[in-house]
Write a protein that holds these residues in place. Structure first.
Motif, PDB file in Angstrom:
ATOM      1  N   TYR A  57      26.083  43.133 -18.827  1.00 41.84           N
ATOM      2  CA  TYR A  57      24.879  44.123 -19.248  1.00 41.84           C
ATOM      3  C   TYR A  57      25.449  44.845 -20.274  1.00 41.84           C
ATOM      4  N   TYR A  78      19.370  43.185 -13.593  1.00 39.91           N
ATOM      5  CA  TYR A  78      19.896  43.551 -14.992  1.00 39.91           C
ATOM      6  C   TYR A  78      19.096  45.147 -14.885  1.00 39.91           C
ATOM      7  N   GLY A  79      19.787  46.166 -15.030  1.00 41.35           N
ATOM      8  CA  GLY A  79      19.022  47.454 -15.242  1.00 41.35           C
ATOM      9  C   GLY A  79      18.258  47.821 -14.154  1.00 41.35           C
ATOM     10  N   GLU A  94      16.197  52.831 -19.536  1.00 41.56           N
ATOM     11  CA  GLU A  94      16.590  51.398 -19.497  1.00 41.56           C
ATOM     12  C   GLU A  94      17.215  51.179 -20.589  1.00 41.56           C
ATOM     13  N   LYS A  97      22.835  50.839 -20.895  1.00 46.40           N
ATOM     14  CA  LYS A  97      22.866  49.779 -19.974  1.00 46.40           C
ATOM     15  C   LYS A  97      24.316  50.127 -19.019  1.00 46.40           C
ATOM     16  N   TRP A 131      18.470  60.084 -14.207  1.00 45.11           N
ATOM     17  CA  TRP A 131      19.114  58.584 -13.706  1.00 45.11           C
ATOM     18  C   TRP A 131      19.289  58.494 -12.281  1.00 45.11           C
TER      19      TRP A 131
END
Length: 281
Positions: A57, A78-79, A94, A97, A131
DNA sequence: ATGGCAGAAGCATTCTGA
């Protein structure tokens, strides 16, 4: 089952070192951070040639995570959007990565590259906090499946003073501040254990040394690369090590690999229980 | 307060990381 993590600071620059290390240790899983390459330019063939498959990713120049595995990687996410409803995640969060997960031999592997945050008064620090808040949501959602879980990567946070060579010099600064520690502790909840601290209580063990100021030669390091295991794997863990010698390579990454050994022959039956057990521990 | 070292992009120097 050996499970490792390594912030390689560019997989293309570090390729020969990583391949050599893999051939020496032959871990079942290696999670990479800071691959710094778009998916199409990832050197996946070098890994396939020695018996590993790759899920990546990535993005150009910055960030990027990858899972390298001997065994099949299933249910890849993914993510943040791999786990959470797209509506609750900003485009900004987002776009970098930094998180990738997959199911390998019944173990949920969650590979993370937490933002550094630069300094506490910067916009990047706000990004780091946002995050970590999203990581918390992600882990709450993921826990509902009751999978035995290994959460590993570059956390860019020293969770305790014993994880810093001179903690008094860094009180309240980036990677050491209470707010970051609180956010990470909240995300971990009571569900995870820091595998390294299962075996080692004392300070003096580092996974990262700054390239500058002769930090490695002076052993001025931090332990910011962590492998957390869910409580239902506690009986299975046999060791947790830091591969310090990799910092002695020519043109090394500033981080070294960290690795655990899980013995999955023990208590395999526990894995077949329903997910109540994660709340009881 | 700043730079120090390293990598990517791209060709001189800037941006980013930790």
């Amino acid at each position: 089952m050996l499970i490792a993590s390594w912030n390689v600071n560019s997989i293309r620059s570090r390729l020969s070192q990583v391949i050599e290390w893999l051939e020496d240790k032959r871990p079942e899983v290696l999670c990479l951070q800071e691959t710094k390459v778009s998916d199409k330019d990832f050197p996946y063939k070098s890994f396939e040639d020695i018996g590993y498959s790759v899920k990546m990713y990535g993005q150009k120049s910055y960030n990027g995570v990858a899972i390298i595995s001997k065994d099949k990687i299933a249910d890849i996410r993914y993510g943040f959007t791999g786990e959470l409803n797209q509506l609750e995640i900003s485009q900004e969060l987002e776009s970098q990565k930094r998180i990738l997960s997959g199911l390998i031999n019944g173990i949920r592997i969650i590979n993370v590259y937490v933002p550094n945050g630069s300094s506490l008064n910067s916009e990047k620090f706000t990004y780091k906090i946002n995050w970590l808040a999203m990581l918390n949501k992600y882990l709450v959602e993921q826990a509902k499946r009751g999978e035995p879980t290994c959460l590993l990567g570059d956390f860019n946070i020293a969770l305790n003073d014993s994880d810093i060579y001179a903690p008094h010099k860094f009180t309240g600064s980036i990677m050491a501040s209470e707010i970051e520690r609180k956010m990470l502790r909240k995300a971990l909840g009571s569900r995870f254990k820091d595998s390294f601290r299962v075996f080692e209580k004392f300070s003096g063990h580092w996974s990262w040394w700054d390239y500058r100021n002769n930090s490695f030669e002076l052993n001025k390091g931090w332990r910011i690369d962590h492998i957390y295991i869910s409580n239902n794997l506690l009986n299975n863990i046999k060791s947790s090590v830091i591969e310090r010698s990799q910092r002695e390579n020519n043109q090394p990454s500033d981080h070294v690999p960290v690795m655990i050994n899980l013995d999955l022959l023990e208590n395999l039956i526990e894995f077949e229980d329903d997910d109540d057990d994660i709340f009881n521990l």
